[in-house]
Motif scaffolding. Structure first.
Motif, PDB file in Angstrom:
ATOM      1  N   ARG A 408       0.839  -1.207   0.000  1.00 18.89           N
ATOM      2  CA  ARG A 408       0.000   0.000   0.000  1.00 18.89           C
ATOM      3  C   ARG A 408       0.873   1.257   0.000  1.00 18.89           C
ATOM      4  O   ARG A 408       0.651   2.196  -0.751  1.00 18.89           O
ATOM      5  CB  ARG A 408      -0.891  -0.016   1.247  1.00 18.89           C
ATOM      6  CG  ARG A 408      -1.822   1.169   1.381  1.00 18.89           C
ATOM      7  CD  ARG A 408      -2.527   1.133   2.725  1.00 18.89           C
ATOM      8  NE  ARG A 408      -3.287  -0.094   2.914  1.00 18.89           N
ATOM      9  CZ  ARG A 408      -4.456  -0.362   2.342  1.00 18.89           C
ATOM     10  NH1 ARG A 408      -4.999   0.536   1.545  1.00 18.89           N
ATOM     11  NH2 ARG A 408      -5.071  -1.493   2.555  1.00 18.89           N
ATOM     12  N   GLN A 426      -6.246   2.117  -5.708  1.00 17.98           N
ATOM     13  CA  GLN A 426      -6.802   1.109  -6.629  1.00 17.98           C
ATOM     14  C   GLN A 426      -6.713   1.597  -8.074  1.00 17.98           C
ATOM     15  O   GLN A 426      -6.341   0.838  -8.982  1.00 17.98           O
ATOM     16  CB  GLN A 426      -8.270   0.788  -6.261  1.00 17.98           C
ATOM     17  CG  GLN A 426      -8.445   0.058  -4.934  1.00 17.98           C
ATOM     18  CD  GLN A 426      -7.732  -1.295  -4.894  1.00 17.98           C
ATOM     19  OE1 GLN A 426      -7.366  -1.856  -5.924  1.00 17.98           O
ATOM     20  NE2 GLN A 426      -7.518  -1.815  -3.683  1.00 17.98           N
ATOM     21  N   VAL A 438      -0.790  -7.479  -6.710  1.00 17.36           N
ATOM     22  CA  VAL A 438      -1.325  -7.332  -5.349  1.00 17.36           C
ATOM     23  C   VAL A 438      -2.233  -8.517  -5.001  1.00 17.36           C
ATOM     24  O   VAL A 438      -2.207  -9.006  -3.862  1.00 17.36           O
ATOM     25  CB  VAL A 438      -2.068  -5.984  -5.212  1.00 17.36           C
ATOM     26  CG1 VAL A 438      -2.758  -5.879  -3.859  1.00 17.36           C
ATOM     27  CG2 VAL A 438      -1.089  -4.837  -5.399  1.00 17.36           C
ATOM     28  N   LEU A 445      -2.688  -5.556  -0.111  1.00 23.32           N
ATOM     29  CA  LEU A 445      -1.950  -4.286  -0.040  1.00 23.32           C
ATOM     30  C   LEU A 445      -1.166  -4.137   1.261  1.00 23.32           C
ATOM     31  O   LEU A 445      -0.240  -3.340   1.351  1.00 23.32           O
ATOM     32  CB  LEU A 445      -2.922  -3.118  -0.175  1.00 23.32           C
ATOM     33  CG  LEU A 445      -3.291  -2.721  -1.599  1.00 23.32           C
ATOM     34  CD1 LEU A 445      -4.407  -1.701  -1.582  1.00 23.32           C
ATOM     35  CD2 LEU A 445      -2.087  -2.166  -2.350  1.00 23.32           C
TER      36      LEU A 445
END
Ligand SMILES: Nc1ncnc2c1ncn2[C@@H]1O[C@H](COP(=O)(O)OP(=O)(O)OP(=O)(O)O)[C@@H](O)[C@H]1O
Length: 569
Positions: A408, A426, A438, A445
């Motif tokens: 992330r 996203q 991912v 994430l």
């Protein structure tokens, strides 16, 4: 701490005085002297032990805290400089390395201060003791100055040897790093580099110890000779004191005191020399540190205050741009005149070393051109606040950073202001074609990436690269998107698909902001999709046009395109 330093420094002389009192008390049957002598000796031991327990940890944590602050400052100050020219300049890079290496010296400055205070207190106490026996004995510490001089010379010679061999030391560090890093493991083994590395390391070690060993031997010889001379004179003083004691001029305790104080005079002289030398070194380190702050201030481009535009209407124009790397006379960009129209996707092509990456760095204003101007619409890039300009751009590189963070964060830091915006992350993953990467991570994430952490997940080169691309796509509404071979780890087909998708998206966005996308690639299947293709040869722009125009021109582009197409047929 200061009080403790003084107390510790006078402990040994005080105990010597205690022994003198004890001896005089016993020989003269003086119970008060025996009592005082014993009390002083016991008190001395108490101060010594308590001091050791208390001062060690306090000094260590203070040194750690100061060194920690220096590291923090070093990182902050070096990254605060908007250009990266200081990393390219060998002299500046060397200085930065020295500051980092010597951060501990600054950390030691507090300890040094205590040491100086201690030595001063010790000197006064030792002089007092000698003077109390006979004033003529004060000549002994004067002789001790010779020892200060020899000791200073030896320390200096040794430190000079350390500095002289610093380059070898750095190469040794790099060689050890090479052998430690798993990424190098394959090449080291395939090419059988074990003996090459070991031989190189041994040779460097020999060179290093040759210089350092000579300095050590010379220092020990000089120091030893001066110490021997000092010892002989001191022995003569003791003989003189014994004769005086037998004649009743001084007490037996005075003779004991003179004998016991000998190592303290020697130590005092050594301590003074060390202090003088290290004080000089700490001041030198502070000097370098100050230099870095001044350098950062001078190179902060504080005069560039214009806000960055929010959209481009004409585009970006390079006018007679020249550039040479610091320390080199050779121009890497030569008289570049080029217009990058607002909203265009531009491909930069050329052989290795043609100057494509350098041009990209000049556009990001990591360097200012040596001559000429980069115009952002009608504003000289040099006048725009560099931080504001960087916020209006984004970048993806072939040698991207593998941040050892969670997936992330690896993507999100592409736009720190929206780092926690799930939707933005996203969308960036979709643009970078990285959703599949991912999806395969055990915690999605939130998976820790990289092998530096226990349980961290290592990715393949292509997987890392897709995440780096997603990071480059985090920022929206950019005026300049720099993509310097960001898909080199992907296969040509994947690159093609990605750019088709990306080019469409960027055209839509460009309609709003007029943003320009620059793509450096060696793959002509991708390059041909660009609105404008710029061919660079040896630092110069030789051809500009669309794919069809450049094929019609039948120049270098057509030649390179044909060569690659033939290879794929
Ligand atoms: N940091 C540097 N210091 C000095 N010279 C450099 C530096 N970086 C690049 N150069 C020189 O500048 C020239 C252009 O390099 P640049 O990286 O811009 O080429 P490029 O076209 O991007 O090459 P490639 O396709 O191999 O990535 C080369 O001759 C290189 O030797």
């Amino acid at each position: 701490q200061c009080l403790l330093a003084v107390l510790q420094a006078v402990t040994a002389p005080a105990q010597t005085l205690g022994v003198k009192l004890l001896v005089d008390g016993i020989t003269g049957d003086d119970s008060s002297a025996i009592g005082w002598g014993t009390a002083v000796i016991i008190l001395g031991f108490t101060v010594m032990f308590v001091g050791m327990v208390i001062s060690g940890p306090i000094q260590d944590t203070t040194a750690e805290r100061v060194a920690g602050q220096v590291y923090r400052d070093l990182l902050d100050v070096t990254v605060s400089v908007p250009s990266i020219i200081h990393h390219e300049h060998p002299e500046v890079a060397d200085k930065l390395e020295l500051i980092r290496e010597h951060a501990w010296r600054l950390g030691m400055s507090f300890e040094m201060l205590l040491f100086i205070i201690g030595t001063a207190a010790n000197t006064v106490a030792v002089l007092g003791l000698l003077g109390s026996v006979h004033p003529v004995l004060l000549l002994l510490p004067v002789l001790g100055l010779g020892r200060v001089w020899s000791s200073y010379l030896s320390i200096r010679r040794l430190q000079d040897a350390f500095e002289e061999t610093a380059p070898q030391g750095r190469v040794i560090d790099r060689l050890i790093e090479i052998s430690k890093d798993a990424r190098n493991g394959l090449e080291v083994r395939v090419f059988g580099l074990r003996s090459v590395l070991v031989d190189r390391l041994s040779r460097l070690h020999d060179e290093l110890y040759d210089v350092q060993g000579t300095a050590m031997r010379k220092g020990a010889l000089l120091d030893g000779s001066v110490r021997l001379l000092f010892g002989l004179v001191y022995a003569a003083a003791i003989v003189w004191a014994i004769a005086r004691a037998r004649a009743g001029g001084i007490s037996a305790g005075d003779v004991v005191l003179l004998i016991l104080v000998a190592p303290q005079v020697d130590q005092m002289a050594g301590g003074l020399a060390g202090n003088v030398y290290w004080l000089g070194e700490v001041l030198r380190s502070f000097g370098r540190y100050e230099w870095l702050r001044t350098y950062a201030e001078k190179n902060s481009w504080a005069q560039s205050r214009e806000p960055a535009p929010t959209r481009l209407s004409a585009g970006i124009r390079l006018e007679n741009v020249e550039f040479s790397y610091p320390g080199s006379e050779r121009p890497v960009l030569k008289n570049v005149n080029l217009t990058l129209p607002a909203g265009a996707t531009v491909a930069l092509v050329g052989e290795n070393g043609a100057g494509k990456t350098t041009l990209v760095k000049v556009l990001a204003r990591l360097y200012d051109p040596s001559a000429g101007t980069v115009w952002i619409d009608d504003t000289d890039l040099r006048t725009i606040d560099p931080a504001a300009w960087r916020k209006r751009m984004s970048a993806g590189f072939q040698d991207f950073v593998k941040f050892q963070l969670t997936a992330r964060e690896v993507v999100g830091i592409g736009d720190t202001e929206r780092q926690d915006d799930e939707q933005a992350i996203q969308a960036a993953l979709v643009r970078g074609d990285a959703e599949a990467v991912v999806a395969r991570l055990p915690k999605g994430l939130d998976t820790q990436l990289g092998k530096k952490f226990t349980g961290g997940m290592e990715l393949s080169g292509g997987q890392w690269q897709r995440l780096a691309l997603a990071r480059a796509f985090m920022r929206e509404r950019t005026l300049l998107l720099l993509l310097d071979e960001p898909t080199a780890a992907l296969d040509p087909e994947a690159e093609h698909v990605l750019f088709e998708r990306f080019a469409e998206a960027s055209r839509v966005a460009a309609r709003e902001t007029g943003g320009v996308t620059i793509l450096v690639s060696h793959r002509f299947s991708t390059v041909r999709m660009a609105d404008l293709i710029v061919v660079m040869v040896d630092g110069q722009v030789t051809e500009v046009g669309s794919h069809e125009e450049l094929l019609d021109l039948d120049g270098r582009y057509a030649e390179l395109f044909e060569m690659q197409a033939r290879a794929y047929r």
